[in-house]
Scaffold this motif. Structure first.
Motif, PDB file in Angstrom:
ATOM      1  N   ASN A  23       1.827   2.834  -3.185  1.00 29.03           N
ATOM      2  CA  ASN A  23       0.818   3.484  -4.023  1.00 29.03           C
ATOM      3  C   ASN A  23       0.282   4.711  -3.297  1.00 29.03           C
ATOM      4  O   ASN A  23      -0.842   4.713  -2.801  1.00 29.03           O
ATOM      5  CB  ASN A  23      -0.332   2.502  -4.308  1.00 29.03           C
ATOM      6  CG  ASN A  23       0.128   1.345  -5.163  1.00 29.03           C
ATOM      7  OD1 ASN A  23       0.460   1.504  -6.334  1.00 29.03           O
ATOM      8  ND2 ASN A  23       0.178   0.163  -4.569  1.00 29.03           N
ATOM      9  N   PRO A  24       1.085   5.770  -3.256  1.00 25.02           N
ATOM     10  CA  PRO A  24       0.797   6.924  -2.395  1.00 25.02           C
ATOM     11  C   PRO A  24      -0.519   7.615  -2.715  1.00 25.02           C
ATOM     12  O   PRO A  24      -1.063   8.321  -1.861  1.00 25.02           O
ATOM     13  CB  PRO A  24       1.967   7.882  -2.675  1.00 25.02           C
ATOM     14  CG  PRO A  24       2.979   7.095  -3.418  1.00 25.02           C
ATOM     15  CD  PRO A  24       2.283   5.965  -4.078  1.00 25.02           C
ATOM     16  N   ASP A  25      -1.033   7.414  -3.925  1.00 24.00           N
ATOM     17  CA  ASP A  25      -2.257   8.127  -4.302  1.00 24.00           C
ATOM     18  C   ASP A  25      -3.530   7.327  -4.087  1.00 24.00           C
ATOM     19  O   ASP A  25      -4.630   7.822  -4.267  1.00 24.00           O
ATOM     20  CB  ASP A  25      -2.166   8.577  -5.765  1.00 24.00           C
ATOM     21  CG  ASP A  25      -1.186   9.737  -5.903  1.00 24.00           C
ATOM     22  OD1 ASP A  25      -1.250  10.654  -5.053  1.00 24.00           O
ATOM     23  OD2 ASP A  25      -0.346   9.710  -6.827  1.00 24.00           O
ATOM     24  N   LYS A  26      -3.375   6.062  -3.691  1.00 18.60           N
ATOM     25  CA  LYS A  26      -4.566   5.262  -3.420  1.00 18.60           C
ATOM     26  C   LYS A  26      -5.151   5.616  -2.049  1.00 18.60           C
ATOM     27  O   LYS A  26      -4.537   6.328  -1.250  1.00 18.60           O
ATOM     28  CB  LYS A  26      -4.213   3.775  -3.477  1.00 18.60           C
ATOM     29  CG  LYS A  26      -4.080   3.254  -4.912  1.00 18.60           C
ATOM     30  CD  LYS A  26      -4.264   1.751  -4.960  1.00 18.60           C
ATOM     31  CE  LYS A  26      -4.206   1.262  -6.409  1.00 18.60           C
ATOM     32  NZ  LYS A  26      -4.003  -0.195  -6.476  1.00 18.60           N
ATOM     33  N   SER A  27      -6.315   5.048  -1.778  1.00 19.26           N
ATOM     34  CA  SER A  27      -6.960   5.301  -0.488  1.00 19.26           C
ATOM     35  C   SER A  27      -6.252   4.531   0.616  1.00 19.26           C
ATOM     36  O   SER A  27      -5.761   3.423   0.404  1.00 19.26           O
ATOM     37  CB  SER A  27      -8.415   4.866  -0.563  1.00 19.26           C
ATOM     38  OG  SER A  27      -8.874   4.503   0.714  1.00 19.26           O
ATOM     39  N   CYS A  28      -6.231   5.124   1.807  1.00 19.45           N
ATOM     40  CA  CYS A  28      -5.556   4.471   2.929  1.00 19.45           C
ATOM     41  C   CYS A  28      -6.533   3.686   3.792  1.00 19.45           C
ATOM     42  O   CYS A  28      -6.182   3.274   4.890  1.00 19.45           O
ATOM     43  CB  CYS A  28      -4.808   5.500   3.780  1.00 19.45           C
ATOM     44  SG  CYS A  28      -5.892   6.577   4.737  1.00 19.45           S
ATOM     45  N   THR A  71       0.825  -1.205   0.000  1.00 16.88           N
ATOM     46  CA  THR A  71       0.000   0.000   0.000  1.00 16.88           C
ATOM     47  C   THR A  71       0.863   1.260   0.000  1.00 16.88           C
ATOM     48  O   THR A  71       0.567   2.224  -0.710  1.00 16.88           O
ATOM     49  CB  THR A  71      -0.906   0.005   1.256  1.00 16.88           C
ATOM     50  OG1 THR A  71      -1.651  -1.213   1.272  1.00 16.88           O
ATOM     51  CG2 THR A  71      -1.855   1.187   1.243  1.00 16.88           C
ATOM     52  N   LYS A  72       1.945   1.207   0.788  1.00 21.40           N
ATOM     53  CA  LYS A  72       2.836   2.361   0.853  1.00 21.40           C
ATOM     54  C   LYS A  72       3.411   2.728  -0.508  1.00 21.40           C
ATOM     55  O   LYS A  72       3.778   3.876  -0.747  1.00 21.40           O
ATOM     56  CB  LYS A  72       4.008   2.055   1.808  1.00 21.40           C
ATOM     57  CG  LYS A  72       3.614   2.170   3.257  1.00 21.40           C
ATOM     58  CD  LYS A  72       4.752   2.631   4.152  1.00 21.40           C
ATOM     59  CE  LYS A  72       6.092   2.000   3.901  1.00 21.40           C
ATOM     60  NZ  LYS A  72       7.169   2.832   4.509  1.00 21.40           N
TER      61      LYS A  72
END
Lengths: 129, 129
Positions: free
Chosen positions: B72-77, B69-70
DNA sequence: GTTGACTCTATACTTGGTATAGACTTTACA
DNA sequence: TGTAAAGTCTATACCAAGTATAGAGTCAAC
């Protein structure tokens, strides 16, 4: 009775019963002509004892010691009492650890309650520290 | 830096670092001519992140998801937040279980506070039930 | 040149089971 | 009586998260 019946009566799976036998917790029982394990009421009692101990979190080695102690009715029971006491100390300690952890997690959770982008996520930022 | 230095700086054992690499948590690093692993500051940061997550009790699979996940900085957290939240629920549940267990153990301990013979031991009698 | 410290890979071990595969035994039913 | 289904047998592999070891190779200092 055969292993399937013992399994139902005890609530332990068949594999677990065979596993306990291999670990020398449950002593090797008689076999039928076709090599099936044949158990009696005493096996069931031992298995229930083991299950009770496991539900308290005692290890297989500790249970083995308890079973061994039970076979010496005239010896002192202090090792039994010590075992339970020490186990309670350990559990208490583990609870404290988990409560600490819970606090950390809840602080972490509150760092990002809304839905952001990964690069702005407060949780991830805390994890980076 | 070589693995020994990374181990000291991170507080993870050398075997653990190699284990994380094999588990694809830590990506395969460069090698020296003599086939020694050569790390940089970014490896150290990743390892510290992993260590932080492990100290919170996250599994290797979960950490792998977080690392992913880290990247893909522009995805939702939201998956990050859900993970931490669910983990907190699990920890809370585990604490309750252990508190129950502690109660049982303390009742059990008080069934035999003095030093008796095995056959008269109150703890063993409770364990038989 | 050799000693000692460091690193490499591969493998086995830990705990308390769980899950197969492949073979054998027993039981139920037509 | 034959056969199909259910039960059981042993042996082996797998899980998590590392830890420990053997045996070999590398590197630095003296």
């Amino acid at each position: 009775m055969k292993i399937g019946e013992l399994s139902k009566k005890s609530g332990c799976s068949i594999q677990t019963i065979r596993f306990y036998e291999k670990q020398d917790l449950l002593e090797a029982c008689n076999r039928s002509e076709g090599n099936y394990r044949i158990y009696d009421a005493s096996s069931l009692r031992t298995l229930q004892f083991i299950k009770q101990c496991r539900s308290l979190g005692l290890t297989i080695i500790e249970i083995k010691q308890l079973l061994d102690t039970k076979n010496n009715p005239d010896k002192s029971c202090s090792s039994v009492n010590n075992l339970i006491h020490q186990h309670m100390v350990d559990v208490t300690h583990r609870i404290a650890e988990l409560q600490e952890l819970k606090l950390t997690l809840s602080e972490m959770a509150s760092a990002c309650t809304d839905n952001r982008k990964v690069k702005e996520c407060g949780v991830l930022q805390l994890l980076e520290e």
